[in-house]
Structure formats: C-alpha cells, structure tokens
Scaffold this active site. Structure first.
Site, PDB file in Angstrom:
ATOM      1  CG  HIS A  64      -1.775   1.232   1.335  1.00 14.17           C
ATOM      2  ND1 HIS A  64      -1.391   2.319   2.093  1.00 14.17           N
ATOM      3  CD2 HIS A  64      -2.965   1.558   0.771  1.00 14.17           C
ATOM      4  CE1 HIS A  64      -2.317   3.258   1.996  1.00 14.17           C
ATOM      5  NE2 HIS A  64      -3.282   2.824   1.202  1.00 14.17           N
ATOM      6  NE  ARG A 185      -4.914   5.791  -6.691  1.00 14.88           N
ATOM      7  CZ  ARG A 185      -3.583   5.772  -6.581  1.00 14.88           C
ATOM      8  NH1 ARG A 185      -2.965   4.649  -6.320  1.00 14.88           N
ATOM      9  NH2 ARG A 185      -2.877   6.873  -6.721  1.00 14.88           N
ATOM     10  NE  ARG A 241     -10.155   1.906  -8.067  1.00  8.64           N
ATOM     11  CZ  ARG A 241      -9.015   1.487  -7.502  1.00  8.64           C
ATOM     12  NH1 ARG A 241      -8.314   0.520  -8.078  1.00  8.64           N
ATOM     13  NH2 ARG A 241      -8.560   2.047  -6.397  1.00  8.64           N
ATOM     14  CD  GLU A 368      -9.976  -5.078  -9.648  1.00 11.90           C
ATOM     15  OE1 GLU A 368      -9.005  -4.761  -8.936  1.00 11.90           O
ATOM     16  OE2 GLU A 368     -10.965  -4.334  -9.798  1.00 11.90           O
ATOM     17  N   GLY A 389      -5.968  -4.749 -14.041  1.00 13.77           N
ATOM     18  CA  GLY A 389      -5.410  -4.456 -12.715  1.00 13.77           C
ATOM     19  C   GLY A 389      -4.480  -5.593 -12.319  1.00 13.77           C
ATOM     20  CB  THR A 390      -1.111  -6.521 -13.569  1.00 19.08           C
ATOM     21  OG1 THR A 390      -0.440  -5.293 -13.265  1.00 19.08           O
ATOM     22  CG2 THR A 390      -1.526  -6.538 -15.033  1.00 19.08           C
ATOM     23  CG  ASN A 391      -0.564  -3.900  -8.567  1.00 16.02           C
ATOM     24  OD1 ASN A 391       0.368  -4.244  -9.278  1.00 16.02           O
ATOM     25  ND2 ASN A 391      -0.702  -2.661  -8.136  1.00 16.02           N
ATOM     26  CG  ASP A 392      -6.341  -6.244  -6.408  1.00 16.30           C
ATOM     27  OD1 ASP A 392      -5.363  -6.263  -5.641  1.00 16.30           O
ATOM     28  OD2 ASP A 392      -7.385  -5.620  -6.141  1.00 16.30           O
ATOM     29  CB  CYS A 454      -4.579  -0.031 -14.241  1.00 20.98           C
ATOM     30  SG  CYS A 454      -4.674   1.014 -12.799  1.00 20.98           S
TER      31      CYS A 454
END
Length: 463
Positions: A64, A185, A241, A368, A389-392, A454
């Site tokens: 984060h 965001r 978003r 995601e 959303g490649t992180n999630d 993203c």
C-alpha cells in the site's frame, strides 16, 4: 542507519512521526515530517498526504505505501526489515540506533537508504524546469532528458497515462507528459477534512435515507475535484474508478478518534463500535468491496455518477474538452457490470437531460479477477474498455497477498521456486495467459476495444 526497498524515488528529510493524525497536525503547523509505520493501510492516507516521505518496516514494492507514494510522486522506502517499530513509545530501533518521534531522518528513495539527521535536498533539474523555476536551456540534465524522451516518442507504440486523485496530481502529471489519467481512485478523495466525516456518516447511517443525506454532502466535494481534474487534463481522457475499498477502512478503530466521531454524529459510542465490528471482514481483499458496494448500496454509484457528469458539464461550459471514462471495479460477472452500468446511464440521462448538454463518455471495467478474464468475451459486449489491474489479478491468481508475501517471496526467488517476484515482474505463464484470453475474447466481442494495464507491472521493462 538502515536500508529498505526503494519503493518510490526522490529524497526527503523530516521529523519522524508514527501516527497519521500527528503527521497531518504537524504538517499543518509547517513542520516537515516523515511517516513511519510497520506498514500502511488506506486509513493512513491522510498522513501520507501530509508527510514528505513514508518509511515502513514491512511490505514489498507493491505494498500500500509503495503504490500510494509512487502515485503521489512522494519518496518512500518499504520493507526495512532491520527496523523495529514501537508505536507505544513512538520510536524505532535499527542496528543499535533508536530514533524517537520528533527526531530528524532523511530518506533516499532511489537507493532505499535511511539516514539519521536532516540532510540537505534539492529538486532535480527536470522538476525545476517543468515547474518554471529554471529554463530548460540552462540545464544540461534537462536537455539530455528531453532528447531521450523525444527518441522514445518516435519509437513507442504505447500511450502512458498517470494515476492522479486530485487536480494538483493531474497538473503535475500533465507537466511530465501524461496523455490522460489512467486511474483516478475516488476513495482517496474521501480521506481528508470534512470529507471523511461525511463518508463515515454515510457508512453508519441506519437506512437508505440516512445514506442519501450523507452522500448529498459528499457530492459537491467530488464534483469540484472531478472538474479540477478535467480542467488539468483538457482534451485528454480521464479514467475514474468507482469506490473500491471495503467500508471499514474509512472508520476509526478505537481511541480518541472514535469518541470524537460518536460525538460528531450524535450516536452512542457502543453503537459505533458495533457498526465497526459488523463491518470487519476476515479477508477484506476478497470481501464487500468494489462493484459489490455499488450493488448493495446503489445510491453510492448514483452519487458518483452524478458528480462525474455534473463536473463534466460545468467544465465543458467553461470551454474545457472533457473525456470521462468510468471504470467499474472488481467485476467477476457481466451481470454485476450491467447492474452498475444501468445506474450510471440513468445518472447520465438525468444530469445531461436536465442540463441540456451532451458529453461523450465510456463505461468500462478493471479486469482484476480470473473469472473476469475468462468471461471477458461476455463482459466486452457491454464494457467499452478494459484496464488490467495486474496487482490484484496476480494476487487472486496466485492466492498471495502482496502485503504479506514479502515475508517469504524473497526466499522463493533466491531458491529458484519462482524465477521472479510476480508482483514486480508479470508472470507471463499464468497471469499473462489470463490477460491473453481476455484480450483475444474481448476483441472478438468488441473490435477496437480500448485496452490498458493499470498496475505496477506497467512500468517494469520485462513486463
């Protein structure tokens, strides 16, 4: 005195503080501060905004603190494992040195080094030129930088947008050449000043009427922010978003802040505590968040839609060329997307119809979740763009928490279990296959669908 992960470049010095409220208070007094935490959560956002830099003992390059600081262009060092943070005594120990609250430290976000004391810092030539503090022709560094980027512009096939949650962030991003906003965001607009109180009033409301009263207070605040962002991005697309995090992240979890909120909202403290406990989730990353919030409480999506369209009309009437793109988060089924799209289209009809204006807009989604990727052909029939959303998507494909996996992932990479940290370099075999399926099926269903990435992987060369 210590070295951590260089999560966000730049350098900053300030007094160490261990509480986001203290960071906000001292920054308002004109004191430079650095927020020190074990790790940050969305509840710390206002403290991150106030601080010159962030230092955490835990977390990886996609934690984060790392993601938020990079989005703000703010220096951050994370995963400083040598640090032992003592929140009770407001100090941290590292390699035989103790730093107490109020003592000065300096962070070098490019190398991950932490120094004791107040070391002098200076803005880079590039920043000074772009902010109008010096002429480009006077800086060899800037001339070199501009030449390199001109070569990149000739060769590249991608467009690069920015993450920006405030008009100021958007203005800075445009100075650096961003070709629009890829992620605004909206939850970050709620964490400051009167906004967090209005958000909390909405969350603790006992019925829809109470929620609508609180949302009516938030609408003009969001509308003003969106109008400022549209102005900064005149002529360029802005992807907004809808509300994404679980609601408990907006509430205090005890202490003086809970007492103050109970008094402000005129509700018994035990009732407030009960609401907080009821909202607590075992696994909030996979819980009541994203589009699930807008489906459960459609008035939230309705308010955000109205704020976007009203801001777009106000900006357009001032001669600004607006291109809003609304992104529905955490969709797993096309029926979820259809539900949220219907609310947004109704808001558009109400606002644009009453105001007698037309504004071009797109409604799309963030891919995601694995199911969204596998059913992208269905979703693309209704969604006008995908943002991966490649992180999630990495978290949900691997079943790994990016905030906790930093404790053992380095040993996985060192021992060859994984070739790379999948949160830093995209896993082309598994996650990449899901993306390929979504791209191919999405394009079959909607030729020319707009696609974007993203996530942290978008800025990593091999990814």
């Amino acid at each position: 005195i210590a070295t951590g992960l260089p999560a966000s470049p730049g350098a900053a010095s300030g007094q160490a503080v261990f509480d986001p409220d203290v960071a906000e208070q001292r920054a308002a007094e004109g004191i430079r501060v650095i927020l020190v935490r074990d790790e940050t959560t969305p509840e710390d956002f206002h403290g991150i905004v106030a601080a010159r830099a962030v230092l955490t003992a835990r977390g990886g390059m996609t934690s984060h603190a790392a993601v938020v600081a990079r989005g703000m262009g703010k220096c951050a060092i994370v995963g400083c494992k040598e640090m032992e943070v003592d929140l009770h005594h407001r100090s941290f120990k590292v390699n035989g040195t103790t730093i107490n609250e109020g003592e000065w430290i300096t962070l070098d976000g490019a190398t991950g080094r932490v120094f004791s004391g107040d070391l002098p810092t200076i803005p880079s030539d590039v920043v000074r030129v772009l902010s109008g503090q010096m002429r480009g022709s006077d800086s060899r560094v800037y001339v070199t930088y501009a030449r390199l980027l001109s070569w990149a512009d000739e060769a590249r096939t991608l467009q690069v947008r920015a993450n920006a949650d405030t008009p100021q962030d958007a203005r800075v991003a445009r100075h650096f050449g961003a070709e629009g906003i890829g992620l605004c965001r909206t939850e970050h607009m709620f964490f400051e000043g009167d906004r967090i109180t209005g958000m909390r009033e909405m969350i603790v409301a006992r019925d829809e009427a109470g929620r609508r009263r609180a949302l009516a207070k938030l609408l003009p605040m969001q509308r003003a922010d969106f109008e400022g962002i549209f102005e900064a991005m005149d002529g360029l697309p802005v992807t907004i978003r809808l509300l994404d995090p679980p609601l408990h992240e907006f509430l205090p979890h005890g202490g003086e802040e809970s007492k103050l909120l109970a008094r402000t909202l005129d509700i018994p403290r035990h009732d407030l505590q009960r609401i907080v406990e009821n909202l607590r989730e075992t696994n909030p990353m996979l819980g009541h968040r994203g589009c699930r919030l807008g489906i459960t409480y459609p008035e939230i999506t309705e308010m955000q839609g109205r704020a976007i369209f009203e801001a777009a009309v106000k900006a357009k009437r001032r001669g600004i060329d607006v291109h809003p793109e609304i992104m529905v988060p955490l969709v797993s089924a096309v029926t979820e997307f259809d539900n949220q799209r219907a609310i947004l289209e109704h808001a558009a009809e109400q606002v644009l119809g009453v105001m007698g204006e037309t504004v071009p807009y797109l409604i799309g989604t963030m891919i995601e979740l694995p199911r969204a990727a596998l059913t992208a052909g269905e979703i693309a029939k209704r969604a006008e763009f995908f943002s991966f959303g490649t992180n999630d998507l990495t978290q949900t494909t691997y079943g790994l928490s990016r905030d906790d996996a930093g404790r053992f992932l380095p040993s996985y990479v060192e021992s060859g279990i994984f070739p790379d940290d999948p949160f830093q370099t995209l896993d082309s075999v598994g996650v990449g296959r899901l993306i390929r399926i979504a791209v191919e099926d999405g394009r079959k269903a909607r030729p020319g669908i707009k696609l974007g990435i993203c996530g942290e992987h978008g800025g990593e060369p091999r990814s």
